[in-house]
Design a protein around this motif. Structure first.
Motif, PDB file in Angstrom:
ATOM      1  N   VAL A 132       0.836  -1.203   0.000  1.00 58.06           N
ATOM      2  CA  VAL A 132       0.000   0.000   0.000  1.00 58.06           C
ATOM      3  C   VAL A 132       0.871   1.254   0.000  1.00 58.06           C
ATOM      4  CG1 VAL A 132      -1.603   1.348   1.409  1.00 58.06           C
ATOM      5  CG2 VAL A 132      -2.048  -1.071   0.999  1.00 58.06           C
ATOM      6  N   VAL A 133       1.978   1.221   0.750  1.00 54.75           N
ATOM      7  CA  VAL A 133       2.917   2.347   0.719  1.00 54.75           C
ATOM      8  C   VAL A 133       3.416   2.569  -0.708  1.00 54.75           C
ATOM      9  CG1 VAL A 133       5.231   3.093   1.409  1.00 54.75           C
ATOM     10  CG2 VAL A 133       3.636   2.228   3.121  1.00 54.75           C
ATOM     11  N   ASN A 134       3.726   1.490  -1.413  1.00 53.16           N
ATOM     12  CA  ASN A 134       4.156   1.617  -2.810  1.00 53.16           C
ATOM     13  C   ASN A 134       3.094   2.320  -3.648  1.00 53.16           C
ATOM     14  OD1 ASN A 134       6.553   0.270  -2.298  1.00 53.16           O
ATOM     15  ND2 ASN A 134       5.772  -1.713  -2.960  1.00 53.16           N
ATOM     16  N   ARG A 135       1.843   1.933  -3.458  1.00 57.35           N
ATOM     17  CA  ARG A 135       0.767   2.498  -4.272  1.00 57.35           C
ATOM     18  C   ARG A 135       0.497   3.955  -3.919  1.00 57.35           C
ATOM     19  NH1 ARG A 135      -3.803  -2.202  -4.800  1.00 57.35           N
ATOM     20  NH2 ARG A 135      -4.660  -0.638  -6.219  1.00 57.35           N
ATOM     21  N   VAL A 136       0.516   4.273  -2.626  1.00 57.41           N
ATOM     22  CA  VAL A 136       0.257   5.654  -2.198  1.00 57.41           C
ATOM     23  C   VAL A 136       1.386   6.578  -2.655  1.00 57.41           C
ATOM     24  CG1 VAL A 136       0.067   7.171  -0.179  1.00 57.41           C
ATOM     25  CG2 VAL A 136      -1.213   5.018  -0.252  1.00 57.41           C
ATOM     26  N   THR A 137       2.629   6.172  -2.449  1.00 56.48           N
ATOM     27  CA  THR A 137       3.750   7.036  -2.837  1.00 56.48           C
ATOM     28  C   THR A 137       3.893   7.132  -4.350  1.00 56.48           C
ATOM     29  OG1 THR A 137       5.273   5.173  -2.527  1.00 56.48           O
ATOM     30  CG2 THR A 137       5.014   6.701  -0.685  1.00 56.48           C
ATOM     31  N   ALA A 138       3.603   6.052  -5.057  1.00 60.10           N
ATOM     32  CA  ALA A 138       3.661   6.103  -6.519  1.00 60.10           C
ATOM     33  C   ALA A 138       2.637   7.079  -7.077  1.00 60.10           C
ATOM     34  CB  ALA A 138       3.438   4.710  -7.107  1.00 60.10           C
ATOM     35  N   ALA A 139       1.525   7.236  -6.351  1.00 62.43           N
ATOM     36  CA  ALA A 139       0.472   8.145  -6.789  1.00 62.43           C
ATOM     37  C   ALA A 139       0.730   9.589  -6.374  1.00 62.43           C
ATOM     38  CB  ALA A 139      -0.871   7.685  -6.219  1.00 62.43           C
ATOM     39  N   GLY A 140       1.861   9.827  -5.698  1.00 64.31           N
ATOM     40  CA  GLY A 140       2.176  11.185  -5.261  1.00 64.31           C
ATOM     41  C   GLY A 140       1.850  11.444  -3.814  1.00 64.31           C
ATOM     42  N   GLY A 141       1.445  10.400  -3.079  1.00 65.43           N
ATOM     43  CA  GLY A 141       1.138  10.548  -1.670  1.00 65.43           C
ATOM     44  C   GLY A 141       2.376  10.421  -0.801  1.00 65.43           C
ATOM     45  N   THR A 142       2.139  10.310   0.511  1.00 67.52           N
ATOM     46  CA  THR A 142       3.224  10.385   1.484  1.00 67.52           C
ATOM     47  C   THR A 142       3.125   9.243   2.485  1.00 67.52           C
ATOM     48  OG1 THR A 142       3.086  12.801   1.292  1.00 67.52           O
ATOM     49  CG2 THR A 142       4.364  11.921   3.133  1.00 67.52           C
ATOM     50  N   ALA A 143       4.275   8.720   2.880  1.00 66.61           N
ATOM     51  CA  ALA A 143       4.332   7.694   3.919  1.00 66.61           C
ATOM     52  C   ALA A 143       5.495   7.996   4.848  1.00 66.61           C
ATOM     53  CB  ALA A 143       4.483   6.299   3.313  1.00 66.61           C
ATOM     54  N   LEU A 144       5.320   7.693   6.135  1.00 65.95           N
ATOM     55  CA  LEU A 144       6.341   7.913   7.150  1.00 65.95           C
ATOM     56  C   LEU A 144       6.673   6.587   7.813  1.00 65.95           C
ATOM     57  CD1 LEU A 144       4.804  11.082   8.896  1.00 65.95           C
ATOM     58  CD2 LEU A 144       6.444  11.014   7.006  1.00 65.95           C
ATOM     59  N   LEU A 145       7.962   6.249   7.836  1.00 71.26           N
ATOM     60  CA  LEU A 145       8.442   5.015   8.463  1.00 71.26           C
ATOM     61  C   LEU A 145       9.317   5.393   9.645  1.00 71.26           C
ATOM     62  CD1 LEU A 145       8.858   1.868   8.376  1.00 71.26           C
ATOM     63  CD2 LEU A 145      10.837   2.320   6.914  1.00 71.26           C
ATOM     64  N   THR A 146       9.023   4.827  10.834  1.00 68.10           N
ATOM     65  CA  THR A 146       9.794   5.175  12.027  1.00 68.10           C
ATOM     66  C   THR A 146      10.277   3.901  12.702  1.00 68.10           C
ATOM     67  OG1 THR A 146       9.795   6.551  14.012  1.00 68.10           O
ATOM     68  CG2 THR A 146       7.746   5.395  13.509  1.00 68.10           C
ATOM     69  N   GLU A 147      10.489   3.950  14.045  1.00 64.69           N
ATOM     70  CA  GLU A 147      11.048   2.841  14.824  1.00 64.69           C
ATOM     71  C   GLU A 147      12.511   2.617  14.443  1.00 64.69           C
ATOM     72  OE1 GLU A 147       7.871  -0.524  15.464  1.00 64.69           O
ATOM     73  OE2 GLU A 147       7.868   0.082  13.357  1.00 64.69           O
ATOM     74  N   VAL A 148      13.343   3.598  14.698  1.00 66.25           N
ATOM     75  CA  VAL A 148      14.743   3.531  14.255  1.00 66.25           C
ATOM     76  C   VAL A 148      15.478   2.301  14.792  1.00 66.25           C
ATOM     77  CG1 VAL A 148      16.951   4.737  14.205  1.00 66.25           C
ATOM     78  CG2 VAL A 148      14.822   6.019  13.917  1.00 66.25           C
ATOM     79  N   PRO A 149      15.334   1.938  16.085  1.00 69.23           N
ATOM     80  CA  PRO A 149      16.057   0.754  16.554  1.00 69.23           C
ATOM     81  C   PRO A 149      15.670  -0.526  15.817  1.00 69.23           C
ATOM     82  CG  PRO A 149      15.274   2.054  18.401  1.00 69.23           C
ATOM     83  CD  PRO A 149      14.624   2.601  17.175  1.00 69.23           C
ATOM     84  N   GLU A 150      14.499  -0.519  15.215  1.00 70.25           N
ATOM     85  CA  GLU A 150      14.051  -1.703  14.486  1.00 70.25           C
ATOM     86  C   GLU A 150      14.366  -1.596  12.996  1.00 70.25           C
ATOM     87  OE1 GLU A 150      10.066  -2.543  15.854  1.00 70.25           O
ATOM     88  OE2 GLU A 150      10.733  -2.297  17.920  1.00 70.25           O
ATOM     89  N   MET A 151      15.283  -0.678  12.694  1.00 68.88           N
ATOM     90  CA  MET A 151      15.938  -0.648  11.388  1.00 68.88           C
ATOM     91  C   MET A 151      17.332  -1.268  11.478  1.00 68.88           C
ATOM     92  SD  MET A 151      14.976   3.237  10.201  1.00 68.88           S
ATOM     93  CE  MET A 151      13.289   3.851  10.264  1.00 68.88           C
ATOM     94  N   PHE A 152      17.873  -1.381  12.718  1.00 70.61           N
ATOM     95  CA  PHE A 152      19.216  -1.926  12.894  1.00 70.61           C
ATOM     96  C   PHE A 152      19.284  -3.338  12.311  1.00 70.61           C
ATOM     97  CE2 PHE A 152      19.812   0.533  17.179  1.00 70.61           C
ATOM     98  CZ  PHE A 152      19.784   1.722  16.488  1.00 70.61           C
ATOM     99  N   GLY A 153      20.251  -3.559  11.442  1.00 70.42           N
ATOM    100  CA  GLY A 153      20.383  -4.861  10.798  1.00 70.42           C
ATOM    101  C   GLY A 153      19.769  -4.889   9.418  1.00 70.42           C
ATOM    102  N   ALA A 154      18.921  -3.908   9.120  1.00 76.55           N
ATOM    103  CA  ALA A 154      18.302  -3.820   7.795  1.00 76.55           C
ATOM    104  C   ALA A 154      18.483  -2.425   7.215  1.00 76.55           C
ATOM    105  CB  ALA A 154      16.810  -4.160   7.881  1.00 76.55           C
ATOM    106  N   GLU A 155      19.301  -1.605   7.872  1.00 77.97           N
ATOM    107  CA  GLU A 155      19.408  -0.204   7.482  1.00 77.97           C
ATOM    108  C   GLU A 155      19.972  -0.008   6.090  1.00 77.97           C
ATOM    109  OE1 GLU A 155      22.950  -0.771  10.411  1.00 77.97           O
ATOM    110  OE2 GLU A 155      21.126  -1.819   9.814  1.00 77.97           O
ATOM    111  N   THR A 156      20.843  -0.912   5.633  1.00 75.73           N
ATOM    112  CA  THR A 156      21.430  -0.719   4.302  1.00 75.73           C
ATOM    113  C   THR A 156      20.377  -0.833   3.198  1.00 75.73           C
ATOM    114  OG1 THR A 156      22.074  -3.049   4.184  1.00 75.73           O
ATOM    115  CG2 THR A 156      23.725  -1.481   4.989  1.00 75.73           C
ATOM    116  N   LEU A 157      19.323  -1.594   3.449  1.00 77.75           N
ATOM    117  CA  LEU A 157      18.236  -1.684   2.465  1.00 77.75           C
ATOM    118  C   LEU A 157      17.589  -0.318   2.258  1.00 77.75           C
ATOM    119  CD1 LEU A 157      16.488  -5.014   3.582  1.00 77.75           C
ATOM    120  CD2 LEU A 157      18.234  -4.690   1.825  1.00 77.75           C
ATOM    121  N   LEU A 158      17.472   0.444   3.348  1.00 72.82           N
ATOM    122  CA  LEU A 158      16.900   1.788   3.262  1.00 72.82           C
ATOM    123  C   LEU A 158      17.917   2.779   2.704  1.00 72.82           C
ATOM    124  CD1 LEU A 158      15.074   1.805   6.719  1.00 72.82           C
ATOM    125  CD2 LEU A 158      14.005   1.577   4.471  1.00 72.82           C
TER     126      LEU A 158
END
Length: 497
Positions: free
Chosen positions: A283-309
Motif C-alpha cells: 500500500v505504501v508503494n501504491r500511495v507514494t507512486a500516486a504522489g502521496g506520502t508515507a512515514l516510516l519510524t522505529e529507528v532501533p528496528e531498522m538496525f540490521g536492515a538499514e542498508t536496504l533503506l
C-alpha cells in the motif's frame, strides 16, 4: 496450505506456517526433511546443515549466527542463534542495489477529506485541546466534557489530550516536548486547536506561539489558566469558536496523492514479515507512486536492515542523513549503557522472532520499495512527498504519536500478538495471522493472515487500500477509535528538575 515458507532462495531456514511435531516429515526446497524437535507456528527450522558461527539467513540476509552446529529439521531460535549487531558502522551509498522503482499515476482511487487552507487534507475534522503542561490536564478534560454539545455533522469530535510534561524539563528534553506539541497542533485532522497552559511552566506559551507561526489563525486559540478568572468557562467559549470554524469545512473528493500514512508495527510474530508488513508495504508503494506520502519510524528496528533503506535514498545527502539517523540512535543506546541489540521483546520472541536483525528485516518491509526522499527529526513536520524516515524509538505509543505529530492522518499498525491502543489519529490494526484476527476481532481491523491461506498479494492489497480509503472518508472507523485516545506519549531524554 504450505507447512513451511522459505522466503528467499538463499535462506537456510524456513518459517513453520503451523506447529510442527517432532518426527513428522515436511517438504522444503525440493527435499523431505524430518522435524527433529517440536517447532511452534511462526518459528524457524533449519533446512540445510548450518555450522557453528555460520550466518543464519532469512529474507536473503543474515539475521544472526548459529552458536552451535545444527542439522536440517532443527528449531532455530534464541537457544542456538545470536545477533551480530554491535558498534557503530561505516556505510557506503550503493543505489545500484536498490529495487527498481516505476511509479504510476493513480487517478482511480479517491477519498472524501477535509481540505485545509494550506492545501493539506484531514481525514477527521476534530477540535483538540492540547495542554502545554501536565498541570492543566484536569482542566482540559473538564473543558472537553462541557464542550461536547458542539460536536455536529461536520465536527467529528472534541478531544482533550493529557501528558505529564512541559515543566521541570531542560534543554533537548524540553525541545522534544515543544516540537511534538507544535507538530500535533498542526496535524491536518485537527480542524481547531486550543493550546492550554498554566502560566508558570518551563514550556512558555510565547515559545509555543512562535513555533505555530503560519498556521490558520482562526483554527488555533491560546489560553493561560492563571490569567483567566474562570479558565473552564473561557476554554469552553474558545472551543465553541473553534468548532464553528471547523464546521465551515466539509468533506470533498481528494486524490490518493493527498494521503499521508504513518506505518508502525508492534507485538510482532514470525508471520509479521511474511504477511502484514509486506501488505502495508504494498500500500505504501501504491500511495507514494500516486504522489502521496508515507512515514516510516522505529529507528532501533531498522538496525540490521538499514542498508536496504540507505541504498534507496534519493541522493547522497539523504543517505548521509540516514546514516546520522541510525548511528545517532545507536549512540543514544550507548550513552545510557544499553546494548544496541537489546531487542526483540519477550512477546516478539514467543512469536518466533529471534534477533533484532530478524525483526528489522521484517519491519522495514512496511516501507515498501519506494525511494527514501527525506529524513525527519522527532517532531519535525513532513516536507516531501513519497517515503520519509522519522526519528523515533520503537515503543508503540511514542512512535505512533510521533507519526501523528509529523503529519500522518492515520497509522497503519501491524501486529502478530494484538494491542488495543490508539493515538490521536485513526490507528488501523492489521493482524499477521488469522487466529489473532478472529480471537481479537474487537481490536483488529484487517486480516493479513489470509495471505498464508493462498490469497494473492495483489487482490488483498486492493481490498486493503479500499478499506483505508473508507476509513479516510469517514464511512467506517478503526476499532481503536471507539476506545480512549486521550493520553499522549512523548519521547523523553533528559533530567527532571
Amino acid at each position: 496450505m504450505e507447512q513451511l515458507i522459505r522466503i528467499h532462495p538463499a535462506d537456510n531456514v524456513a518459517v513453520a506456517v503451523s506447529a510442527l511435531k517432532q518426527g513428522e516429515t515436511v517438504a522444503s526446497a525440493g527435499k523431505n526433511i524430518v522435524v527433529r524437535q517440536d517447532i511452534p507456528a511462526g518459528h524457524k527450522m533449519a533446512i540445510v546443515p548450518i555450522a557453528a558461527g555460520e550466518d543464519v539467513i532469512k529474507y536473503g540476509f543474515p539475521i544472526g549466527q548459529a552458536t552451535v552446529a545444527v542439522q536440517p529439521g532443527e528449531w532455530m531460535h534464541t537457544h542456538n542463534v545470536k545477533s551480530k549487531l554491535g558498534d557503530l558502522l561505516e556505510y557506503r551509498y550503493e543505489p545500484q542495489k536498490a529495487p527498481a522503482w516505476q511509479p504510476a499515476e493513480d487517478r482511480v482511487h479517491t477519498f472524501q477529506g477535509y481540505e485545509r487552507r494550506d492545501g493539506r487534507v484531514g481525514i477527521r475534522n476534530e477540535v483538540w485541546i492540547i495542554p502545554t503542561v501536565g498541570c492543566v490536564n484536569a482542566i482540559a478534560r473538564e473543558i472537553e466534557k462541557r464542550a461536547q454539545a458542539f460536536v455536529g455533522p461536520h465536527v467529528d469530535g472534541i478531544y482533550a489530550y493529557s501528558h505529564p510534561y512541559g515543566c521541570s524539563q531542560l534543554g533537548d528534553d524540553l525541545c522534544y516536548t515543544q516540537k511534538f506539541l507544535a507538530g500535533l497542533a498542526h496535524n491536518p485532522n485537527a480542524g481547531g486547536v486550543l493550546l492550554l497552559g498554566l502560566g508558570c511552566e518551563n514550556n512558555k506559551m510565547d515559545a509555543m506561539r512562535q513555533m505555530l507561526t503560519g498556521v490558520d489563525e482562526a483554527g488555533i486559540k491560546f489560553l493561560i489558566c492563571q490569567e483567566a478568572e474562570d479558565e473552564v468557562e473561557e476554554g469552553v467559549r474558545l472551543v465553541r469558536e473553534l468548532a464553528a470554524h471547523a464546521a465551515e469545512t466539509k468533506r470533498t473528493t481528494q486524490p490518493l496523492a493527498k494521503l499521508c500514512i504513518g506505518v508502525k508495527c508492534g507485538g510482532s510474530d514470525g508471520f509479521s514479515g511474511l504477511t502484514a508488513n509486506p501488505l502495508v508495504g504494498s500500500v505504501v508503494n501504491r500511495v507514494t507512486a500516486a504522489g502521496g506520502t508515507a512515514l516510516l519510524t522505529e529507528v532501533p528496528e531498522m538496525f540490521g536492515a538499514e542498508t536496504l533503506l540507505m541504498n534507496r535514498c534519493r541522493n547522497e545527502a539523504v543517505f548521509r542523513k540516514t546514516v546520522r539517523l541510525i548511528n545517532g540512535f545507536k549512540t543514544y543506546f550507548q550513552k545510557h549503557g544499553e546494548k544496541i541489540n537489546e531487542n526483540p521483546s519477550p512477546g516478539n520472541k514467543a512469536g518466533g522472532i529471534t534477533t533484532l536483525e530478524d525483526k528489522s528485516l521484517g519491519c522495514v518491509q512496511k516501507g515498501g520499495i519506494a525511494p527514501v526522499e527525506d529524513v525527519l527529526l522527532y517532531g519535525e513536520p513532513v516536507k516531501e512527498k513519497g517515503l520519509s524516515l522519522l526519528q523515533a524509538p520503537g515503543n508503540d505509543l511514542v512512535s505512533s504519536n510521533a507519526l501523528a505529530a509529523s503529519g500522518a492522518q492515520m497509522v497503519l499498525f501491524t501486529t502478530g500478538r494484538g494491542t488495543p491502543f490508539s493515538c490521536p489519529v485513526p490507528t488501523l490494526k492489521i493482524a499477521s495471522n488469522s487466529r489473532l484476527a478472529s480471537f481479537k476481532a474487537d481490536w483488529i481491523d484487517f486480516n493479513a493472515g489470509r495471505l498464508l491461506s493462498g490469497e494473492s498479494m495483489e487482490a488483498l492489497s486492493e481490498e486493503f487500500l479500499q478499506f483505508i480509503l473508507n476509513v479516510a472518508s469517514g464511512t467506517c472507523h478503526t476499532k481503536s477509535e471507539a476506545l480512549d485516545k486521550h493520553e499522549l506519549a512523548i519521547f523523553k531524554d533528559g533530567v527532571t528538575l
